[in-house]
Design a protein around this motif. Structure first.
Motif, PDB file in Angstrom:
ATOM      1  N   CYS A  52     -10.275  10.278 -24.206  1.00  0.00           N
ATOM      2  CA  CYS A  52     -10.582  10.470 -25.756  1.00  0.00           C
ATOM      3  C   CYS A  52      -9.501   8.970 -26.938  1.00  0.00           C
ATOM      4  N   TYR A  53     -10.942   9.041 -27.542  1.00  0.00           N
ATOM      5  CA  TYR A  53     -11.345   7.669 -28.303  1.00  0.00           C
ATOM      6  C   TYR A  53      -9.897   7.754 -29.541  1.00  0.00           C
TER       7      TYR A  53
ATOM      8  N   LYS B 249      -6.970   8.645 -28.600  1.00  0.00           N
ATOM      9  CA  LYS B 249      -5.109   8.541 -28.197  1.00  0.00           C
ATOM     10  C   LYS B 249      -4.167   7.113 -28.918  1.00  0.00           C
ATOM     11  N   LEU B 250      -4.746   6.626 -29.177  1.00  0.00           N
ATOM     12  CA  LEU B 250      -3.883   6.086 -30.283  1.00  0.00           C
ATOM     13  C   LEU B 250      -3.253   6.785 -31.429  1.00  0.00           C
ATOM     14  N   LEU B 251      -3.122   7.471 -31.610  1.00  0.00           N
ATOM     15  CA  LEU B 251      -2.668   8.575 -32.928  1.00  0.00           C
ATOM     16  C   LEU B 251      -0.907   8.161 -32.119  1.00  0.00           C
ATOM     17  N   ARG B 252      -1.633   8.687 -30.662  1.00  0.00           N
ATOM     18  CA  ARG B 252       0.088   9.505 -30.242  1.00  0.00           C
ATOM     19  C   ARG B 252       1.280   8.584 -29.954  1.00  0.00           C
TER      20      ARG B 252
END
Length: 102
Positions: free
Chosen positions: A76-77, A79-82
């Protein structure tokens, strides 16, 4: 396209009755064939408005559902949100906003 219709109605205060899609990827001289006109159904706008409201409330309340598929998450592009703010400091992760500041 419905999200644009919903935004237009809220900003302009006018109802949208149809949308026209212009296909710019077709290399054709007859431009009329490249236009797709579709009616906008009020029921679809009402449904979309509810979906946007629900999503907004979920984000505000941090009610974010995680995926059960690790493989799906790794690709997922977003994934840095987590990534937590602690991890950002610990691993010197540079986020896009920080790149713009320098």
């Amino acid at each position: 396209m419905l999200i644009y219709c919903l935004g237009y109605e809220q900003l302009a205060g006018k109802k949208v009755d149809f949308i026209q899609l212009h296909n710019l990827n077709i290399d054709d001289r007859n431009q009329e064939q490249n236009i797709d006109t579709r009616p906008v159904m009020e029921a679809n706008l009402v449904y979309l408005a509810e979906e946007v409201k629900t999503a907004s409330e979920d984000i505000k309340n941090n009610n974010l559902h995680k995926t059960s598929s690790k493989e799906k998450c790794e690709k997922c592009y977003m994934k840095l949100l987590r990534v937590s703010s602690e991890d950002v400091r610990k691993h010197n992760i540079i986020l896009d906003d920080e790149k713009r500041k320098t």
